[in-house]
Design a protein around this motif. Structure first.
Motif, short mmCIF file in Angstrom:
data_model
loop_
_atom_site.label_atom_id
_atom_site.label_comp_id
_atom_site.label_asym_id
_atom_site.label_seq_id
_atom_site.Cartn_x
_atom_site.Cartn_y
_atom_site.Cartn_z
N LEU A 1 7.28 -1.06 15.47
CA LEU A 1 7.32 -0.95 14.12
C LEU A 1 7.00 0.30 13.45
O LEU A 1 6.41 1.02 13.96
CB LEU A 1 6.52 -2.15 13.43
N HIS A 2 7.48 0.45 12.12
CA HIS A 2 7.14 1.93 11.72
C HIS A 2 5.70 2.15 11.44
O HIS A 2 5.31 3.14 12.03
CB HIS A 2 8.04 1.84 10.28
N GLY A 3 5.09 1.43 11.23
CA GLY A 3 3.58 1.38 11.27
C GLY A 3 2.88 1.54 12.42
O GLY A 3 1.74 2.42 12.46
N GLY B 1 1.50 11.98 10.40
CA GLY B 1 1.84 11.05 11.62
C GLY B 1 3.32 10.76 11.54
O GLY B 1 3.66 10.30 12.77
N HIS B 2 4.04 11.14 10.54
CA HIS B 2 5.21 10.66 10.60
C HIS B 2 6.40 11.40 11.19
O HIS B 2 7.38 10.80 11.67
CB HIS B 2 5.80 10.71 9.26
N THR B 3 6.10 12.42 11.66
CA THR B 3 7.25 13.46 12.42
C THR B 3 7.17 12.87 13.80
O THR B 3 8.32 12.73 14.29
CB THR B 3 6.80 14.88 12.39
N GLY C 1 4.49 3.07 14.88
CA GLY C 1 4.90 4.61 15.16
C GLY C 1 4.15 5.58 14.43
O GLY C 1 3.58 6.68 15.20
N VAL C 2 3.68 5.26 13.33
CA VAL C 2 2.75 6.04 12.45
C VAL C 2 1.34 6.11 13.03
O VAL C 2 0.89 7.09 13.09
CB VAL C 2 2.59 5.44 11.01
N SER C 3 0.89 5.11 13.60
CA SER C 3 -0.30 5.04 14.19
C SER C 3 -0.45 5.87 15.38
O SER C 3 -1.32 6.66 15.71
CB SER C 3 -0.60 3.55 14.86
N ALA D 1 -1.94 0.63 9.16
CA ALA D 1 -1.94 1.94 9.64
C ALA D 1 -1.73 2.83 8.54
O ALA D 1 -2.21 4.19 8.53
CB ALA D 1 -0.70 2.12 10.84
N GLU D 2 -0.75 2.47 7.71
CA GLU D 2 -0.34 3.21 6.57
C GLU D 2 -1.73 3.45 5.61
O GLU D 2 -2.08 4.35 4.83
CB GLU D 2 0.67 3.01 5.64
N MET D 3 -2.46 2.25 5.42
CA MET D 3 -3.74 2.44 4.70
C MET D 3 -4.76 3.38 5.50
O MET D 3 -5.25 4.00 4.55
CB MET D 3 -4.17 0.87 4.70
N VAL E 1 0.87 -1.13 0.16
CA VAL E 1 -0.18 0.08 -0.11
C VAL E 1 0.76 1.32 0.07
O VAL E 1 0.32 2.40 0.13
CB VAL E 1 -0.99 0.06 1.11
N ASP E 2 2.11 1.16 0.06
CA ASP E 2 2.90 2.16 0.35
C ASP E 2 4.30 2.25 -0.51
O ASP E 2 4.35 2.78 -1.49
CB ASP E 2 3.12 2.50 1.77
N SER E 3 5.21 1.47 0.23
CA SER E 3 6.60 1.54 -0.34
C SER E 3 6.87 1.23 -1.81
O SER E 3 7.80 1.80 -2.28
CB SER E 3 7.61 0.93 0.81
ZN LIG Z 1 5.39 5.49 6.63
#
Ligand SMILES: [Zn+2]
Ligand SMILES: NC(=O)c1ccc[n+]([C@@H]2O[C@H](COP(=O)([O-])OP(=O)(O)OC[C@H]3O[C@@H](n4cnc5c(N)ncnc54)[C@H](O)[C@@H]3O)[C@@H](O)[C@H]2O)c1
Length: 369
Positions: free
Chosen positions: A267-269, A249-251, A271-273, A187-189, A139-141
């Motif tokens: 996990l990255h996602g 949400g990424h900062t 952290g994004v959540s 979360a990215e979705m 969905v993202d990278s």
């Molecule tokens: Zn991300």
């Protein structure tokens, strides 16, 4: 077919398609033979994906009579390093891949970023295809052409924009991905809904169970997310403007990842959540967004099994001072003022280039109570 979607990324000469389908891997041999009739292939994967999914890829390439070399890096973020880049580049050269041959990035975001970057520099640039096997990568990278590795100075600081020629997002591959990784991708979705598509967010609230269970809603949601990402990428390929909204949400998220050492703790996602909830709460505190939207976002991400506040991170809680240091070092800082993606509410995020660090500090201090 209910479970099959084709998304076109319209980037002129660099345009490509994303196939979302349960058998996208199994069809890849024929597809690649048709797209690149005389090419040989270099598969870059990681040790987990090698074990779980590589046999399927080998079968389809064998059936199509294609020749390929394989290199597998250790699974995990630490493979996005200059040493591992060197290794995969040398492996591909040792396999005598020529400039017209094709790199296949076969794995999650780590493999996609590493293999895409390797492709961009081997013999001054080879074409590559993405076969994302994690939800986050699908969905993202894998969409959008950002590739790269990490430096001791920070994440993703060495890299290139290099668009793939084709993306094959295989739904069946997700069945061997563990639940925690799946949630992180979710979360990215959800992020795409929160940025500018409230309707999608509300649809996710209704359908997330089916997405987790693997029904037709999963394929639909993945394709929708790819289309959303495609919109930002085609409008702003090199992130000079609107593409930055994808950093919602990424900062906060990056600061939490840095403070936990990019480890298994977060996990990255995940952290994004937490970061997306904080971005909504911070916007509410600034009087820009309704407080109930922050609560609604938090409730949904929690229902999906994601962490939504800092205290849920296992281990010692990162101090606000430390988080502020990471925020200041984040690449979204220009001349002292902090750039944040803020929101007026669900589906109305915007870029604010003039956020006062003291306000962020005060906000994070409040979160400690
Ligand atoms: Zn991300
Ligand atoms: N280029 C971009 O635009 C972009 C965007 C977002 C994230 N990223 C990068 O993506 C990376 C995160 O991606 P990720 O979450 O996919 O991490 P990842 O590649 O480390 O994959 C997560 C884990 O799942 C395993 N895995 C993947 N597919 C599997 C499958 N089908 N079955 C079993 N195991 C499987 C991997 O081996 C790994 O252990 C980060 O490095 C991040 O910086 C890049």
């Amino acid at each position: 077919m209910q479970n099959e979607h084709l998304v076109h990324i319209d980037l002129g000469q660099r345009a490509y398609d994303i196939l979302v389908a349960p058998d996208a891997i199994d069809r890849l041999g024929e597809k690649l033979k048709e797209m690149f009739p005389s090419a040989r292939f270099g598969i870059i994967t990681d040790t987990n994906v090698e074990k779980e999914q590589l046999p399927r890829l080998k079968r389809t390439l064998d059936e199509a009579g294609l020749e390929y070399a394989i290199t597998a890096v250790p699974a995990g973020e630490s493979s996005k390093s200059i040493d591992m880049l060197n290794r995969v580049v040398e492996d591909m050269l040792a396999a005598r891949l020529e400039r017209n041959d094709i790199i296949i990035a076969f794995g999650g975001g780590v493999v996609g970023d590493l293999a895409g970057f390797a492709a961009s520099i081997i013999r001054r640039g080879m074409e590559f295809v993405q076969v994302p096997t994690s939800l986050l990568a699908q969905v993202d990278s894998s969409v959008g052409g950002k590739t790269g590795i990490n430096s001791p100075h920070g994440k993703n600081l060495i890299g290139a924009f290099h668009q793939p020629k084709f993306v094959a997002a295989d739904l069946t591959a997700l069945t061997t991905l563990n639940e925690r990784q799946f949630r992180a991708g979710y979360a990215e979705m959800a992020k795409y809904g929160l940025i500018d598509d409230a309707e999608f967010f509300f649809w996710l609230e209704e359908n997330y169970r089916e997405i987790f269970e693997g029904g037709p809603a999963r394929a639909k949601a993945i394709a929708h997310a790819c289309r959303a990402k495609a919109r930002f990428v085609t409008e702003d390929e090199k992130e000079l403007g609107a593409r930055a909204l994808l950093n919602l949400g990424h900062t906060f998220g990056h600061a939490l990842e840095a403070a936990t050492g990019y480890s298994d703790r977060l996990l990255h996602g995940e952290g994004v959540s937490i970061g997306m909830v904080l971005a909504h709460k911070f916007s509410a505190k600034l009087g820009i967004a309704p407080g109930q939207d922050a609560t609604r976002v938090q409730n949904h991400l929690e229902a999906a099994g994601l962490p939504t506040n800092i205290s849920q991170i296992p281990g010692d809680r990162p101090s606000v001072e430390e988080l502020m240091q990471h925020i200041a070092q984040d690449k979204k800082v220009s001349r002292g003022a902090l750039t944040f993606i803020l929101t007026k509410g669900i589906g109305t995020a915007f870029i604010e280039k003039n956020v006062d660090a003291n306000e962020v500090f005060a906000f994070l201090k409040e979160q400690e109570n």
